[in-house]
Scaffold this active site. Structure first.
Site, PDB file in Angstrom:
ATOM      1  N   CYS A   1      -3.171   1.430   6.398  1.00 29.51           N
ATOM      2  CA  CYS A   1      -3.592   0.668   7.569  1.00 29.51           C
ATOM      3  C   CYS A   1      -4.293   1.548   8.593  1.00 29.51           C
ATOM      4  CB  CYS A   1      -2.377   0.005   8.195  1.00 29.51           C
ATOM      5  SG  CYS A   1      -1.060   1.187   8.537  1.00 29.51           S
TER       6      CYS A   1
ATOM      7  N   ASN B   1       0.814  -1.236   0.000  1.00 27.52           N
ATOM      8  CA  ASN B   1       0.000   0.000   0.000  1.00 27.52           C
ATOM      9  C   ASN B   1       0.841   1.276   0.000  1.00 27.52           C
ATOM     10  OD1 ASN B   1       0.663  -0.748   2.666  1.00 27.52           O
ATOM     11  ND2 ASN B   1      -0.995   0.477   3.478  1.00 27.52           N
TER      12      ASN B   1
ATOM     13  N   GLU C   1       3.428  -5.240  12.296  1.00 32.81           N
ATOM     14  CA  GLU C   1       2.562  -4.071  12.087  1.00 32.81           C
ATOM     15  C   GLU C   1       1.449  -4.535  11.163  1.00 32.81           C
ATOM     16  OE1 GLU C   1       5.448  -1.049  10.749  1.00 32.81           O
ATOM     17  OE2 GLU C   1       5.620  -0.473  12.843  1.00 32.81           O
TER      18      GLU C   1
ATOM     19  N   GLU D   1       7.505   0.313  16.536  1.00 34.04           N
ATOM     20  CA  GLU D   1       8.678   0.849  15.859  1.00 34.04           C
ATOM     21  C   GLU D   1       8.553   2.364  15.908  1.00 34.04           C
ATOM     22  OE1 GLU D   1      10.250  -1.224  12.444  1.00 34.04           O
ATOM     23  OE2 GLU D   1       9.049  -3.001  12.873  1.00 34.04           O
TER      24      GLU D   1
HETATM   25  P1  NAD Z   1      -0.203  -9.537   3.119  1.00 34.45           P
HETATM   26  O1  NAD Z   1      -0.179 -10.022   4.514  1.00 34.45           O
HETATM   27  O2  NAD Z   1      -0.994 -10.300   2.131  1.00 34.45           O
HETATM   28  O3  NAD Z   1       1.278  -9.453   2.524  1.00 34.45           O
HETATM   29  C1  NAD Z   1       2.292  -8.706   3.139  1.00 34.45           C
HETATM   30  C2  NAD Z   1       3.639  -9.259   2.732  1.00 34.45           C
HETATM   31  O4  NAD Z   1       3.774 -10.568   3.267  1.00 34.45           O
HETATM   32  C3  NAD Z   1       3.821  -9.397   1.216  1.00 34.45           C
HETATM   33  O5  NAD Z   1       5.135  -9.062   0.885  1.00 34.45           O
HETATM   34  C4  NAD Z   1       3.556 -10.866   0.995  1.00 34.45           C
HETATM   35  O6  NAD Z   1       4.165 -11.396  -0.160  1.00 34.45           O
HETATM   36  C5  NAD Z   1       4.157 -11.465   2.249  1.00 34.45           C
HETATM   37  N1  NAD Z   1       3.656 -12.793   2.602  1.00 34.45           N
HETATM   38  C6  NAD Z   1       2.438 -13.330   2.339  1.00 34.45           C
HETATM   39  N2  NAD Z   1       2.360 -14.580   2.835  1.00 34.45           N
HETATM   40  C7  NAD Z   1       3.548 -14.847   3.429  1.00 34.45           C
HETATM   41  C8  NAD Z   1       4.080 -15.976   4.108  1.00 34.45           C
HETATM   42  N3  NAD Z   1       3.379 -17.099   4.278  1.00 34.45           N
HETATM   43  N4  NAD Z   1       5.341 -15.889   4.593  1.00 34.45           N
HETATM   44  C9  NAD Z   1       6.074 -14.774   4.435  1.00 34.45           C
HETATM   45  N5  NAD Z   1       5.625 -13.674   3.784  1.00 34.45           N
HETATM   46  C10 NAD Z   1       4.372 -13.707   3.287  1.00 34.45           C
HETATM   47  O7  NAD Z   1      -0.682  -8.021   3.207  1.00 34.45           O
HETATM   48  P2  NAD Z   1      -0.980  -7.037   1.992  1.00 34.45           P
HETATM   49  O8  NAD Z   1      -2.288  -7.417   1.382  1.00 34.45           O
HETATM   50  O9  NAD Z   1       0.216  -6.933   1.145  1.00 34.45           O
HETATM   51  O10 NAD Z   1      -1.112  -5.635   2.749  1.00 34.45           O
HETATM   52  C11 NAD Z   1      -2.295  -5.138   3.277  1.00 34.45           C
HETATM   53  C12 NAD Z   1      -2.358  -5.362   4.765  1.00 34.45           C
HETATM   54  O11 NAD Z   1      -1.250  -4.723   5.400  1.00 34.45           O
HETATM   55  C13 NAD Z   1      -3.582  -4.749   5.409  1.00 34.45           C
HETATM   56  O12 NAD Z   1      -4.101  -5.645   6.359  1.00 34.45           O
HETATM   57  C14 NAD Z   1      -3.047  -3.505   6.098  1.00 34.45           C
HETATM   58  O13 NAD Z   1      -3.818  -3.043   7.187  1.00 34.45           O
HETATM   59  C15 NAD Z   1      -1.705  -3.975   6.526  1.00 34.45           C
HETATM   60  N6  NAD Z   1      -0.805  -2.847   6.793  1.00 34.45           N
HETATM   61  C16 NAD Z   1      -0.444  -2.580   8.086  1.00 34.45           C
HETATM   62  C17 NAD Z   1       0.379  -1.481   8.371  1.00 34.45           C
HETATM   63  C18 NAD Z   1       0.795  -1.148   9.775  1.00 34.45           C
HETATM   64  O14 NAD Z   1       1.748  -0.369   9.930  1.00 34.45           O
HETATM   65  N7  NAD Z   1       0.156  -1.676  10.808  1.00 34.45           N
HETATM   66  C19 NAD Z   1       0.842  -0.685   7.322  1.00 34.45           C
HETATM   67  C20 NAD Z   1       0.453  -1.000   6.028  1.00 34.45           C
HETATM   68  C21 NAD Z   1      -0.368  -2.093   5.769  1.00 34.45           C
END
Ligand code: NAD
Length: 491
Positions: free
Chosen positions: A293, A160, A259, A472
């Site tokens: 997020c 995002n 996060e 963080e």
């Molecule tokens: P996601 O969990 O699908 O993927 C995040 C990352 O994890 C990607 O690089 C993905 O390839 C990797 N990944 C997926 N499965 C994995 C596994 N089994 N092992 C290791 N890595 C793996 O999330 P997304 O759809 O890319 O992002 C959106 C989500 O992120 C939303 O829930 C959003 O709220 C959250 N987010 C949180 C913050 C925060 O600071 N709290 C900031 C931005 C986004």
């Protein structure tokens, strides 16, 4: 759509880009058009292993023992170089995300050099914990904690805010003397590889920053988190993946920072200037097409101003301009992918099925021919549901919000806190005492009053419950990316 083979996004291992393998590759798709613009080399287990080993070697070669001044100087040079190549980073971010150029320039790319400079400053200024012990028998001792880097840190980030979130972790990790292997999202691979060029030019030794591209399960993400030589994992992404990452790392008991997602609330009291609150709510609901997020998806409004806030927000939604990312007048981009749009549309159908009254949006907008294949969605607001409904409890991650009236302050606090998540909240009020009082009672990591996403990089950032573990930002980052050894000397 076939991409040009000449446009490759490559893995970066041990100071060099890896020759791409066409047999292990996937498309990088521009979500504004749905057109593939490059091929991405998917890292296999061997490439990930080489990256981790290169990172470990770089520590032994002296990176971990370089002076703080040296490391800070490299981070500052990296910040300068990002600014020199600002337009390249903006172009890469736009190709990956389709977000409006005004946002990429003012937020995403602008934050990258800020992250590097902020952590160069913080690591230079920080001190050491120390205590003088005085025992009853007269003995005295000096304790001081020597902070050492964790070692090889796996950095896994989502799509995002790709560059912003990546540098938010890379900068403190390097500032503290770690070596990193980063795994950007498969949907937004561009800027992580570009950053490799910049860091090498800034003088970062080979092996200290490595990039592996790919997916999660059975791909680079899993190979990285399962690797036995990883000393810590910092992850930003969904709560479901975060849980999985934590389980993967648990048997080796390594530090994890998570996060994760949110289902963030805003509370609007009837003492506000309605126009000002509506402006702020519009930002917190619709920024980055709702894909931050921290975005608000639940809005609790005091009853006497409920209709005015709903009408004001609907007018704001109508004024948003969806369009070509490079057009300076565009305010709102597409969702990241067709897959994610299907998910968001599924929730909008569910909202209707649960009895929502749709105030505006709810579907797919008509776009021009050029943008027809993009993953566009209408900004959407609804009323008529409460916290018992799934769309008011589960993270949707789109430009959507449900509005609910309330009568008393206690009721509003209870409604806002009635969630498994706990990332961010906003309180809108012109009563100073109420602002302090309510903000402190929000069960979240980030509690804003009369603003949203106003960040001081020194302040702790993170969430509770399903929104994550650990903090963080500022000292919290310096603590996560290091381990203290307490030295005790009898005086
Ligand atoms: P996601 O969990 O699908 O993927 C995040 C990352 O994890 C990607 O690089 C993905 O390839 C990797 N990944 C997926 N499965 C994995 C596994 N089994 N092992 C290791 N890595 C793996 O999330 P997304 O759809 O890319 O992002 C959106 C989500 O992120 C939303 O829930 C959003 O709220 C959250 N987010 C949180 C913050 C925060 O600071 N709290 C900031 C931005 C986004």
């Amino acid at each position: 759509m076939t991409a040009q083979p000449s446009q490759w996004i490559r893995n970066f291992v041990d100071g060099a880009f890896v020759e791409p393998d066409p047999a292990h590759a996937f498309d990088a798709v521009d979500p504004a058009t749905g057109v593939a613009y490059a091929r991405v080399h998917e890292a296999d287990e061997q490439i990930v292993d080489r990256a981790v080993r290169a990172a470990r070697r770089s520590l032994a070669d002296g990176w971990a023992n370089r002076s703080v001044g040296d490391r800070a100087a490299i981070l500052r040079r990296a910040a300068d170089l990002i600014e020199e190549r600002f337009d390249d980073f903006v172009a890469a971010e736009l190709a990956d995300t389709g977000k409006p150029v005004t946002q990429a320039r003012s937020l995403d790319v602008a934050r990258a050099p800020m992250n590097f400079r902020a952590y160069a400053d913080m690591v230079s200024a920080t001190g050491q914990e120390s205590y003088v012990t005085e025992l009853a028998d007269g003995r005295r001792a000096l304790n001081y904690a020597v902070r050492k880097p964790l070692g090889v840190v796996a950095i896994i980030v989502p799509w995002n805010l790709p560059l912003l979130l990546l540098t938010w972790k890379v900068a403190p990790a390097l500032a503290c003397g770690n070596a990193v292997v980063v795994k950007p999202s498969e949907d937004t691979p561009g800027t992580a590889s570009l950053l490799a060029e910049v860091l090498a030019e800034a003088g970062l030794p080979r092996g200290v920053y490595n990039v592996v591209h790919g997916f999660g399960a059975d791909s680079a993400g899993a190979y990285l988190t399962e690797h036995p030589q990883i000393d810590g994992v910092t992850f930003t992404g969904s709560s479901a993946t975060g849980t999985h990452v934590m389980k993967t790392v648990a048997p080796r008991v390594r530090p994890v920072s998570l996060e994760l997602g949110g289902k963030n609330a805003a509370i609007v009291f009837d003492d506000v200037d309605v126009d000002e609150a509506v402006d702020g709510l519009s930002r917190s609901i619709f920024t980055n097409t709702g894909q931050v997020c921290l975005c608000t998806e639940r809005v609790y409004v005091q009853r006497s101003i409920f209709d005015a806030v709903v009408a004001g927000l609907a007018a704001k939604a109508a004024s948003l301009r969806l369009g070509v990312p490079m057009d300076g007048a565009t305010t709102t981009g597409p969702l990241i992918s067709q897959k994610h749009r299907d998910k968001v549309l599924g929730y909008l159908d569910l909202a209707v099925a649960e009895g929502a009254t749709v105030v505006c949006g709810g579907g797919v907008p008509e776009m021009s021919d050029e943008l027809d294949g993009g993953s566009w969605i209408e900004p959407t607001l609804w009323t008529g549901l409460d916290n018992s409904h799934r769309v008011m409890r589960e993270e949707i991650f789109g430009p959507v919000a449900g509005l609910v009236p309330f009568d008393t302050e206690d009721e509003a606090i209870a409604l806002a806190n009635d969630t498994e998540y706990g990332l961010a909240s906003v309180v809108w009020t012109s009563d100073l005492r109420r602002g302090h009082r309510v903000a402190a009672q929000m069960n979240v990591g980030l509690s804003w009053v009369n603003t949203w996403y106003l960040r001081d990089l020194r302040a702790p950032f993170g969430g509770v419950g399903l929104s994550g573990i650990g903090r963080e930002g500022g000292e919290s980052s310096l603590h996560f990316y290091t381990e203290p050894t307490n030295v005790c000397i009898q005086l």
